[in-house]
Design a protein around this motif. Structure first.
Motif, PDB file in Angstrom:
ATOM      1  N   GLU A  64       0.833  -1.213   0.000  1.00 52.49           N
ATOM      2  CA  GLU A  64       0.000   0.000   0.000  1.00 52.49           C
ATOM      3  C   GLU A  64       0.866   1.259   0.000  1.00 52.49           C
ATOM      4  OE1 GLU A  64      -2.564  -0.364   3.369  1.00 52.49           O
ATOM      5  OE2 GLU A  64      -3.818  -1.904   2.435  1.00 52.49           O
ATOM      6  N   ALA A  65       1.938   1.245   0.820  1.00 48.46           N
ATOM      7  CA  ALA A  65       2.838   2.414   0.884  1.00 48.46           C
ATOM      8  C   ALA A  65       3.520   2.641  -0.461  1.00 48.46           C
ATOM      9  CB  ALA A  65       3.880   2.213   1.977  1.00 48.46           C
ATOM     10  N   ARG A  66       3.947   1.537  -1.112  1.00 48.50           N
ATOM     11  CA  ARG A  66       4.594   1.641  -2.414  1.00 48.50           C
ATOM     12  C   ARG A  66       3.631   2.176  -3.463  1.00 48.50           C
ATOM     13  NH1 ARG A  66       7.161  -2.928  -1.976  1.00 48.50           N
ATOM     14  NH2 ARG A  66       5.561  -4.201  -2.943  1.00 48.50           N
ATOM     15  N   ARG A  67       2.378   1.711  -3.391  1.00 46.14           N
ATOM     16  CA  ARG A  67       1.351   2.168  -4.331  1.00 46.14           C
ATOM     17  C   ARG A  67       1.076   3.666  -4.160  1.00 46.14           C
ATOM     18  NH1 ARG A  67      -3.447  -1.666  -3.912  1.00 46.14           N
ATOM     19  NH2 ARG A  67      -1.949  -3.133  -4.785  1.00 46.14           N
ATOM     20  N   ALA A  68       1.031   4.116  -2.900  1.00 47.31           N
ATOM     21  CA  ALA A  68       0.803   5.543  -2.618  1.00 47.31           C
ATOM     22  C   ALA A  68       1.965   6.393  -3.130  1.00 47.31           C
ATOM     23  CB  ALA A  68       0.615   5.756  -1.120  1.00 47.31           C
ATOM     24  N   ASP A  69       3.194   5.898  -2.951  1.00 43.21           N
ATOM     25  CA  ASP A  69       4.376   6.614  -3.450  1.00 43.21           C
ATOM     26  C   ASP A  69       4.355   6.725  -4.974  1.00 43.21           C
ATOM     27  OD1 ASP A  69       5.382   7.042  -0.956  1.00 43.21           O
ATOM     28  OD2 ASP A  69       6.829   5.387  -1.000  1.00 43.21           O
ATOM     29  N   MET A  70       3.985   5.624  -5.627  1.00 44.27           N
ATOM     30  CA  MET A  70       3.926   5.626  -7.092  1.00 44.27           C
ATOM     31  C   MET A  70       2.856   6.589  -7.605  1.00 44.27           C
ATOM     32  SD  MET A  70       6.281   3.692  -8.245  1.00 44.27           S
ATOM     33  CE  MET A  70       5.835   3.376  -9.935  1.00 44.27           C
ATOM     34  N   ALA A  71       1.724   6.645  -6.894  1.00 49.46           N
ATOM     35  CA  ALA A  71       0.651   7.577  -7.294  1.00 49.46           C
ATOM     36  C   ALA A  71       1.122   9.030  -7.145  1.00 49.46           C
ATOM     37  CB  ALA A  71      -0.586   7.339  -6.430  1.00 49.46           C
ATOM     38  N   ALA A  76       3.275  13.984  -9.628  1.00 49.46           N
ATOM     39  CA  ALA A  76       4.395  14.927  -9.693  1.00 49.46           C
ATOM     40  C   ALA A  76       4.964  15.012 -11.106  1.00 49.46           C
ATOM     41  CB  ALA A  76       5.485  14.520  -8.708  1.00 49.46           C
ATOM     42  N   LEU A  77       5.028  13.868 -11.803  1.00 50.71           N
ATOM     43  CA  LEU A  77       5.526  13.869 -13.181  1.00 50.71           C
ATOM     44  C   LEU A  77       4.602  14.655 -14.106  1.00 50.71           C
ATOM     45  CD1 LEU A  77       6.747  10.182 -13.480  1.00 50.71           C
ATOM     46  CD2 LEU A  77       8.179  12.206 -13.562  1.00 50.71           C
ATOM     47  N   ALA A  78       3.306  14.626 -13.796  1.00 49.97           N
ATOM     48  CA  ALA A  78       2.337  15.372 -14.610  1.00 49.97           C
ATOM     49  C   ALA A  78       2.345  16.858 -14.275  1.00 49.97           C
ATOM     50  CB  ALA A  78       0.945  14.795 -14.419  1.00 49.97           C
ATOM     51  N   SER A  79       2.515  17.180 -12.976  1.00 47.72           N
ATOM     52  CA  SER A  79       2.418  18.580 -12.552  1.00 47.72           C
ATOM     53  C   SER A  79       3.770  19.268 -12.401  1.00 47.72           C
ATOM     54  CB  SER A  79       1.678  18.662 -11.206  1.00 47.72           C
ATOM     55  OG  SER A  79       2.439  18.023 -10.188  1.00 47.72           O
ATOM     56  N   GLY A  80       4.853  18.480 -12.284  1.00 49.11           N
ATOM     57  CA  GLY A  80       6.182  19.063 -12.092  1.00 49.11           C
ATOM     58  C   GLY A  80       6.483  19.389 -10.641  1.00 49.11           C
ATOM     59  N   ASP A  81       5.700  18.846  -9.718  1.00 44.73           N
ATOM     60  CA  ASP A  81       5.914  19.081  -8.286  1.00 44.73           C
ATOM     61  C   ASP A  81       7.245  18.457  -7.863  1.00 44.73           C
ATOM     62  OD1 ASP A  81       5.786  19.523  -5.595  1.00 44.73           O
ATOM     63  OD2 ASP A  81       3.894  18.482  -5.258  1.00 44.73           O
ATOM     64  N   GLU A  82       8.197  19.316  -7.475  1.00 47.29           N
ATOM     65  CA  GLU A  82       9.573  18.886  -7.181  1.00 47.29           C
ATOM     66  C   GLU A  82       9.668  17.927  -5.996  1.00 47.29           C
ATOM     67  OE1 GLU A  82      13.569  19.256  -8.446  1.00 47.29           O
ATOM     68  OE2 GLU A  82      11.905  20.403  -9.259  1.00 47.29           O
ATOM     69  N   ARG A  83       8.738  18.021  -5.041  1.00 48.54           N
ATOM     70  CA  ARG A  83       8.839  17.228  -3.799  1.00 48.54           C
ATOM     71  C   ARG A  83       8.734  15.732  -4.042  1.00 48.54           C
ATOM     72  NH1 ARG A  83       4.075  19.646  -0.516  1.00 48.54           N
ATOM     73  NH2 ARG A  83       3.242  19.613  -2.637  1.00 48.54           N
ATOM     74  N   TYR A  84       7.877  15.314  -4.979  1.00 45.13           N
ATOM     75  CA  TYR A  84       7.604  13.889  -5.154  1.00 45.13           C
ATOM     76  C   TYR A  84       8.171  13.313  -6.450  1.00 45.13           C
ATOM     77  CZ  TYR A  84       4.332  15.029  -1.463  1.00 45.13           C
ATOM     78  OH  TYR A  84       3.776  15.478  -0.287  1.00 45.13           O
ATOM     79  N   LEU A  85       9.036  14.054  -7.127  1.00 44.74           N
ATOM     80  CA  LEU A  85       9.636  13.538  -8.360  1.00 44.74           C
ATOM     81  C   LEU A  85      10.608  12.406  -8.039  1.00 44.74           C
ATOM     82  CD1 LEU A  85      10.471  16.774 -10.385  1.00 44.74           C
ATOM     83  CD2 LEU A  85       8.780  15.062 -10.963  1.00 44.74           C
ATOM     84  N   PRO A  86      10.820  11.491  -8.974  1.00 46.79           N
ATOM     85  CA  PRO A  86      11.847  10.459  -8.754  1.00 46.79           C
ATOM     86  C   PRO A  86      13.225  11.108  -8.605  1.00 46.79           C
ATOM     87  CG  PRO A  86      10.474   9.931 -10.654  1.00 46.79           C
ATOM     88  CD  PRO A  86      10.099  11.303 -10.230  1.00 46.79           C
TER      89      PRO A  86
END
Length: 198
Positions: A64-71, A76-86
């Motif tokens: 579940e934690a991994r799924r939440a991180d991937m979401a 972030a990849l769609a919006s460009g949010d720097e905090r959650y980018l790979p």
């Protein structure tokens, strides 16, 4: 030699010990609040405890934690949010490299559609036509190499000017890989318009 202590010595010792204050608290003295019931005392402790009860439960929580991180990363990849980018996309240098590529047209972004066209044309077996197709293929490769060299030189200069103290390793290769993708397929999504100054 084996004489008992005098009564005066015993009395003196007794007076000294009597003069010392008592350290122990009176067990009957009130403590200011009632003693909580066991269920009340253990209630918050139970809610804070997040230890999994079994291996199956632990695996489910990790999933579940991994799924939440991937979401979060997809958003972030769609919006460009720097905090959650790979990790490969994080940092001001990588952001500058992305914006630098996205603000310009590059020959390499047409590589995939041109490769498909050249592949289709190469199936036409008409005399000298094959040599023209090969020439077109060679011309495309040469143009991509020249464009990539120019982009690398300009990007390195820009990064040195703007971020002299930041680690720059891999930024140019990252930018060149981005040029090979068509603009609409790039991730993270472009945050600058064509012609805009990065």
């Amino acid at each position: 030699m084996f004489r008992s202590r005098s009564k005066e010595g015993q009395a003196a010792t007794h007076q000294v010990s009597a003069a010392e204050p008592k350290e122990t608290r009176d067990p009957e003295a009130p403590k200011g609040r009632p003693t909580p019931k066991r269920s009340e005392a253990q209630g918050p402790r139970r809610t804070l405890s997040t230890t999994p009860t079994s291996r199956k439960d632990a695996a489910r929580r990790q999933k579940e934690a991994r799924r939440a991180d991937m979401a979060r990363q997809r958003e972030a990849l769609a919006s460009g949010d720097e905090r959650y980018l790979p990790a490969r996309d994080k940092g001001p240098v990588r952001r500058l490299a992305r914006d630098f590529v996205d603000a310009k047209w590059s020959v390499a972004e047409f590589f995939l559609p041109m490769a498909i066209i050249i592949l289709v044309l190469s199936m036409i077996n008409a005399g000298a036509f094959q040599s023209y197709v090969m020439l077109l293929w060679l011309l495309l490769i040469v143009l991509i190499v020249i464009d990539s060299v120019v982009l690398s030189v300009r990007l390195k200069k820009k990064i040195r000017e703007r971020y002299p103290d930041e680690p720059k390793r891999g930024a140019v290769a990252y930018a060149l890989m981005r040029t090979l993708q068509m603009r609409r397929m790039r991730l993270p999504k472009p945050q600058v318009a064509r012609g805009e100054k990065p």
